[in-house]
Design an enzyme around this catalytic site. Sequence first.
Site, mmCIF file in Angstrom:
data_model
loop_
_atom_site.group_PDB
_atom_site.id
_atom_site.type_symbol
_atom_site.label_atom_id
_atom_site.label_comp_id
_atom_site.label_asym_id
_atom_site.label_seq_id
_atom_site.Cartn_x
_atom_site.Cartn_y
_atom_site.Cartn_z
ATOM 1 N N ARG A 1 0.817 -1.219 0.000
ATOM 2 C CA ARG A 1 0.000 0.000 0.000
ATOM 3 C C ARG A 1 0.855 1.275 0.000
ATOM 4 O O ARG A 1 0.492 2.278 -0.615
ATOM 5 C CB ARG A 1 -0.931 -0.034 1.214
ATOM 6 C CG ARG A 1 -1.963 1.087 1.293
ATOM 7 C CD ARG A 1 -2.865 0.887 2.506
ATOM 8 N NE ARG A 1 -3.807 1.975 2.629
ATOM 9 C CZ ARG A 1 -5.000 2.019 2.042
ATOM 10 N NH1 ARG A 1 -5.380 1.011 1.270
ATOM 11 N NH2 ARG A 1 -5.796 3.056 2.199
ATOM 12 N N PHE B 1 -16.566 10.269 0.705
ATOM 13 C CA PHE B 1 -15.684 10.332 -0.455
ATOM 14 C C PHE B 1 -15.638 11.750 -0.992
ATOM 15 O O PHE B 1 -16.574 12.544 -0.788
ATOM 16 C CB PHE B 1 -16.201 9.411 -1.574
ATOM 17 C CG PHE B 1 -15.878 7.956 -1.378
ATOM 18 C CD1 PHE B 1 -14.722 7.403 -1.909
ATOM 19 C CD2 PHE B 1 -16.736 7.130 -0.671
ATOM 20 C CE1 PHE B 1 -14.429 6.071 -1.740
ATOM 21 C CE2 PHE B 1 -16.451 5.788 -0.490
ATOM 22 C CZ PHE B 1 -15.294 5.258 -1.032
ATOM 23 N N MET C 1 -6.284 8.953 -1.633
ATOM 24 C CA MET C 1 -6.268 7.507 -1.442
ATOM 25 C C MET C 1 -7.169 7.230 -0.260
ATOM 26 O O MET C 1 -6.896 7.668 0.867
ATOM 27 C CB MET C 1 -4.852 6.995 -1.171
ATOM 28 C CG MET C 1 -4.774 5.480 -1.127
ATOM 29 S SD MET C 1 -3.074 4.837 -1.026
ATOM 30 C CE MET C 1 -2.771 4.946 0.743
ATOM 31 N N SER C 2 -8.273 6.539 -0.498
ATOM 32 C CA SER C 2 -9.281 6.344 0.539
ATOM 33 C C SER C 2 -8.724 5.544 1.707
ATOM 34 O O SER C 2 -7.743 4.798 1.584
ATOM 35 C CB SER C 2 -10.498 5.630 -0.034
ATOM 36 O OG SER C 2 -11.129 6.414 -1.027
ATOM 37 N N ALA C 3 -9.372 5.681 2.854
ATOM 38 C CA ALA C 3 -8.957 4.959 4.051
ATOM 39 C C ALA C 3 -9.086 3.455 3.833
ATOM 40 O O ALA C 3 -10.014 2.972 3.170
ATOM 41 C CB ALA C 3 -9.811 5.388 5.242
#
Length: 401
Positions: A43, A220, A76-78
């Site tokens: 990641r 989002f 970059m989303s959680a």
Amino acid sequence: MTAIDDSTVRDPDALRADMVRALRDENGVKTEPVAAAFAAVPRHKFAPDASAELAYSLHRTVPVKKDEHGMDISVMSAAHLQAVMLEQAEVEPGMKVLEIGSGGVNAAYLQELVGSEGEVTTVDIDRDVIDRARQCLDDAGYAQVKTVLDDGEHGVPDGAPYDRIIVTAAAWDIPPSWISGLAEKGRLVVPLTVCGTTRSIAFDRDGAGLISRSYGLAHFVPMQGEGAADERKVMLREGIALQTDDVRVPLEAQALNAALGMPRLEHWSGAAYDLPDELDLFLTLKLPSPARLHASQDVVASGLVEASALKGVPALVSEDSIAYRTRRENADTGGFESGVIAHGPQAEALADQYADLLRRWARNHRRRGAATFRYLPGPAPTPLPEDAVLRRHGIVTATWA
């Protein structure tokens, strides 16, 4: 939540293992394929300008691009939210998947899930974002993922039909291309926004439309391009704002600000207060003239607006009056009681309408199961059904057990 060992915080492999354990603990990861995908993807390589600790944080996003005002337009989303949506999607080996909104890492997770026989395509409207995703995917060993520069509103017809379409930006509507791009037994997972509140909804095909299988609270960055939200926002005074995406709702800033200067009416419903996320969803979809009221900490501290507005609360508005939800302690209702605060010449009428909905929720729906969402494409019926939300390409309905 699983604590992260301070002695290993600089080791990406250890951070990744800790992240997977924590995702299991918090019920973000429920199945072995999703756990294996999160364990396999490096990641941190999709967040080269951030610390590894931030990249592997469960609930923090990593900024990718900001607009001229400094607002995030791509992140970059959680990890936790990504895991929840991948579990909703139920991706299987060999599937063909389209991702709308590109950060890179989610496409890598999808490639792990579909395996060598599957196909993943990710599309984004922003050249900087899609170029960055392409570079990160290549650097992390996911060259087989296809990247496309285009408006996600159009889908990617060249690769259709898709077994899964996963949207990673808050969508105001579901365009025809997403439905037509789904395979007969396909699934669409989309963060759908209604009047300022967003739920990640897993939709399956239901005839010409869609029916929900699961949903959860989500946050989002908003969709860009043709699918951008048709939303209005007004400041009533410093620290107090209203927003709505319902064209039928009046937002008369001067009159509503004047209403806040009038004595407030408190109306207590006698109904139990709990499950606030689900209650707020119910109110947002059932109020006849809904908006979302936001207030700053300073305004709340002054006593003008209740704390329920700190993160946004469903409001019922008219041309010159406003009502919104609050709570107080009450042992007779199991701990807390729902109530209404109202201001303006029509305060009593609005408070009565709002309180009726609070009682209806507590009497008929509280702790009796989740809602079922349906999306019906095409022209809206006349008159619009009571439980329907009008959109550009169709209507959204929600019913509770």
